[in-house]
Design a protein around this motif. Sequence first.
Motif, PDB file in Angstrom:
ATOM      1  N   GLU A 242       0.821  -1.249  -0.028  1.00  0.00           N
ATOM      2  CA  GLU A 242       0.211   0.160   0.019  1.00  0.00           C
ATOM      3  C   GLU A 242       0.968   1.224  -0.031  1.00  0.00           C
ATOM      4  O   GLU A 242       0.500   2.385  -0.404  1.00  0.00           O
ATOM      5  CB  GLU A 242      -0.872  -0.006   1.389  1.00  0.00           C
ATOM      6  N   ARG A 243       2.121   1.173   0.512  1.00  0.00           N
ATOM      7  CA  ARG A 243       2.824   2.275   0.614  1.00  0.00           C
ATOM      8  C   ARG A 243       3.883   2.361  -0.727  1.00  0.00           C
ATOM      9  O   ARG A 243       4.841   3.002  -0.851  1.00  0.00           O
ATOM     10  CB  ARG A 243       3.705   2.269   1.809  1.00  0.00           C
ATOM     11  N   GLY A 244       3.671   1.443  -1.643  1.00  0.00           N
ATOM     12  CA  GLY A 244       4.428   1.488  -2.861  1.00  0.00           C
ATOM     13  C   GLY A 244       5.788   0.661  -2.802  1.00  0.00           C
ATOM     14  O   GLY A 244       6.443   0.976  -3.721  1.00  0.00           O
ATOM     15  N   ILE A 245       5.817  -0.157  -1.877  1.00  0.00           N
ATOM     16  CA  ILE A 245       7.174  -0.959  -1.436  1.00  0.00           C
ATOM     17  C   ILE A 245       7.063  -2.360  -1.857  1.00  0.00           C
ATOM     18  O   ILE A 245       6.122  -3.033  -1.299  1.00  0.00           O
ATOM     19  CB  ILE A 245       7.588  -0.741  -0.051  1.00  0.00           C
ATOM     20  N   GLU A 246       7.566  -2.605  -2.977  1.00  0.00           N
ATOM     21  CA  GLU A 246       7.223  -4.064  -3.581  1.00  0.00           C
ATOM     22  C   GLU A 246       8.373  -5.011  -3.223  1.00  0.00           C
ATOM     23  O   GLU A 246       9.596  -4.452  -3.243  1.00  0.00           O
ATOM     24  CB  GLU A 246       6.803  -3.922  -5.124  1.00  0.00           C
ATOM     25  N   GLY A 247       8.309  -6.343  -2.982  1.00  0.00           N
ATOM     26  CA  GLY A 247       9.278  -7.005  -2.633  1.00  0.00           C
ATOM     27  C   GLY A 247       9.788  -7.097  -1.517  1.00  0.00           C
ATOM     28  O   GLY A 247      10.980  -7.789  -1.205  1.00  0.00           O
ATOM     29  N   VAL A 248       9.393  -6.542  -0.529  1.00  0.00           N
ATOM     30  CA  VAL A 248       9.931  -6.594   0.997  1.00  0.00           C
ATOM     31  C   VAL A 248       8.930  -7.304   1.653  1.00  0.00           C
ATOM     32  O   VAL A 248       7.724  -7.418   1.528  1.00  0.00           O
ATOM     33  CB  VAL A 248       9.891  -5.048   1.327  1.00  0.00           C
ATOM     34  N   ARG A 249       9.748  -8.129   2.470  1.00  0.00           N
ATOM     35  CA  ARG A 249       8.877  -9.322   3.509  1.00  0.00           C
ATOM     36  C   ARG A 249       9.253  -8.755   4.744  1.00  0.00           C
ATOM     37  O   ARG A 249      10.492  -8.408   5.196  1.00  0.00           O
ATOM     38  CB  ARG A 249       9.339 -10.683   2.937  1.00  0.00           C
TER      39      ARG A 249
END
Length: 139
Positions: A11-18
């Motif tokens: 939702e904050r535009g941060i892709e690929g972070v777990r």
Amino acid sequence: MDAEIEQVYIERGIEGVRPRFVRPLIRLAHTGPLTVRELAESLDRTHSAVSQTVAAMRKEELVTSEPGPDARTRRIDLTERGRSLVPFLEAEWRATHAAVAELDGEAPYALTSVVDELRRSLERRSMRQRVLDHLVPPR
């Protein structure tokens, strides 16, 4: 819970972070480059678990891996992308801790206490051993 935290990142535009990346990324931001062994020790995790996490973070271009002081080690460091995410991840870490404390207050028993008790129980007798103790060989 991890899936919902990951949704916050998206939702904050941060892709690929777990969520499992957060502690290693924050640690590297505060210490600078570390070997996998050093990172694992500083996080109180196994070398294998951290090695797998580092590989996943490298795939997402959050960290780099370069030869260490000898041929057997590699030094892990943040990429620009990884470094740029740390302020948000630190804020999320604090927010997650506040949310867990809130849950602890709402439940009839503290979630953190249950987790600590389970950890102590598993230190006394591993999950592997417990499964083996209950395993009935097929006839």
